[in-house]
Design an enzyme around this catalytic site. Structure first.
Site, PDB file in Angstrom:
ATOM      1  N   ASN A  75       0.852  -1.160   0.118  1.00 52.00           N
ATOM      2  CA  ASN A  75       0.170   0.035  -0.010  1.00 52.00           C
ATOM      3  C   ASN A  75       0.984   1.191  -0.144  1.00 52.00           C
ATOM      4  OD1 ASN A  75      -2.729   0.735  -0.186  1.00 52.00           O
ATOM      5  ND2 ASN A  75      -3.120   1.278   1.828  1.00 52.00           N
ATOM      6  N   GLU A  80     -11.482   1.393   6.341  1.00 45.03           N
ATOM      7  CA  GLU A  80     -10.655   0.965   7.389  1.00 45.03           C
ATOM      8  C   GLU A  80     -11.655   0.716   8.708  1.00 45.03           C
ATOM      9  OE1 GLU A  80      -7.368  -0.230   8.825  1.00 45.03           O
ATOM     10  OE2 GLU A  80      -6.627   1.486   7.659  1.00 45.03           O
TER      11      GLU A  80
HETATM   12  C1  LIG Z   1      -3.288  -0.043   9.236  1.00 44.62           C
HETATM   13  C2  LIG Z   1      -3.348   0.125   7.940  1.00 44.62           C
HETATM   14  O1  LIG Z   1      -2.841  -0.778   7.195  1.00 44.62           O
HETATM   15  N1  LIG Z   1      -3.881   1.338   7.301  1.00 44.62           N
HETATM   16  C3  LIG Z   1      -3.704   1.521   5.892  1.00 44.62           C
HETATM   17  C4  LIG Z   1      -4.346   2.857   5.583  1.00 44.62           C
HETATM   18  C5  LIG Z   1      -4.732   3.072   4.141  1.00 44.62           C
HETATM   19  O2  LIG Z   1      -5.062   2.183   3.661  1.00 44.62           O
HETATM   20  O3  LIG Z   1      -4.737   4.176   3.814  1.00 44.62           O
HETATM   21  C6  LIG Z   1      -2.177   1.695   5.533  1.00 44.62           C
HETATM   22  O4  LIG Z   1      -1.468   2.365   6.089  1.00 44.62           O
HETATM   23  O5  LIG Z   1      -1.833   1.226   4.423  1.00 44.62           O
HETATM   24 ZN   LIG Z   2      -4.462  -2.233   5.918  1.00 44.31          ZN
END
Ligand SMILES: CC(=O)N[C@@H](CC(=O)O)C(=O)O
Ligand SMILES: [Zn+2]
Length: 313
Positions: A72, A180
């Site tokens: 991500n 989320e």
């Molecule tokens: C805990 C977590 O993985 N949160 C996601 C938030 C998002 O999708 O923007 C991330 O940090 O990628």
């Molecule tokens: Zn996540």
């Protein structure tokens, strides 16, 4: 997108994807998407082709956030244009593959909407994450979902900050939406969190169907929380953490944090206070995955955005 008669026009959203397993240990999204890959009846709508897709199968198999690097964060122009090869980290190769299937990012061929399903260990409840305050299609969708799930609630986190923004899997789509939901420990499924996520998706898909059918959505106001600043844990000269999230702050996601309020508690019992000069709304408090990112929480500011009227082009 074009403006006409104060209406902002968007193309019909015919191609929609639901991503799960962008982080392989966030079990609600992994489980829902696996379910929908097997049987997609629940996510079908007349005017929409919805594809459920596990984005990081290797991480899902190992039940870990990622294998080589955080997927991500991997959808940068450099990664997406890197010459293909086996020396690339697994998630970079995967990002290129996802970009070929659902993108290319920023092109007219890209998917219309991508929902990316995540769980947090923080007490955030249902949170929808947007990347732009100018996407009126998404803002209208937020308004629709908020009304549809009332009296339950979901909040909107706007991650538009030039330095805090990262290159998400969903950023491949024209309208990226993060979902989320927490609190849920990594590797664990909780029925309340799983069901909350499922209900939000249902309303989101209903919105897209109504939009495609030609429904016009009048202007509306949407409350969002704009990401302002990352706050790290207090550390010693060697970089080791020397304090924990203070009990008053723990689980207080989205609650106002005022100047002087306690933030951290050192291992020898001292309290560290918030030194800022204005009220902020902290979130992602004590998220497990953010220890490696040196982040104890994110501060946000409450804003009301105006979404213009939208209809299909
Ligand atoms: C805990 C977590 O993985 N949160 C996601 C938030 C998002 O999708 O923007 C991330 O940090 O990628
Ligand atoms: Zn996540």
């Amino acid at each position: 997108m074009s403006s006409y008669n104060n209406n902002t026009c968007y193309d019909e959203a015919r191609r929609v994807a639901i991503f799960g397993g962008t982080h392989g240990n966030e079990m609600s999204g992994v489980t829902l998407v696996n379910l929908w890959v097997k049987n997609g009846t629940e996510i079908q709508r007349k005017s929409v082709e919805t594809k459920a897709f596990i984005t990081n199968p290797k991480a899902v198999e190992k039940c870990t956030r990622y294998v080589d690097t955080d997927l991500n964060r991997a959808f940068t122009p450099e990664n997406l244009s890197a010459p293909e090869g086996h020396d690339l980290p697994y998630e970079v190769r995967r990002a290129q593959e996802i970009n070929r299937i659902f993108g290319p990012k920023g092109s007219p061929d890209a998917y219309d909407v991508i929902f990316d399903l995540h769980n947090t260990t923080s007490n955030m409840g249902c949170t929808l994450i947007l990347e732009s305050s100018k996407d009126h299609f998404n803002l209208q969708m937020m308004n629709y979902i908020k009304k549809a799930i009332a009296p339950a609630s979901c909040l909107v986190l706007l991650n538009e900050h030039p330095l805090l923004k990262y290159s998400t899997s969903r950023s491949v789509a024209k309208h990226p939406v993060g979902l989320e939901v927490g609190p849920q420990p990594q590797g664990v499924l909780r029925s309340n969190i799983f069901e909350a996520m499922r209900v939000i998706l249902k309303h989101a898909l209903d919105f897209i169907q109504l939009f495609n059918e030609g429904m016009e959505f009048p202007p509306c106001m949407v409350e969002v929380f704009r990401a302002l600043e990352r706050v790290d844990y207090p550390r010693d000269a060697n970089g080791n953490i020397i304090a924990m999230v203070h009990p008053n702050l723990q689980d207080g996601d989205w609650e106002p944090l005022n100047p002087g309020d306690p933030l951290f508690q050192t291992f020898d019992g001292k309290t560290i206070h918030y030194q800022g000069s204005s009220t902020v709304y902290p979130t992602f408090i004590n998220e497990a995955a953010y220890y490696e990112k040196q982040q104890a929480f994110v501060t946000t500011r409450r804003e009301t955005l105006v979404a213009s009227a939208i209809r299909k082009a």
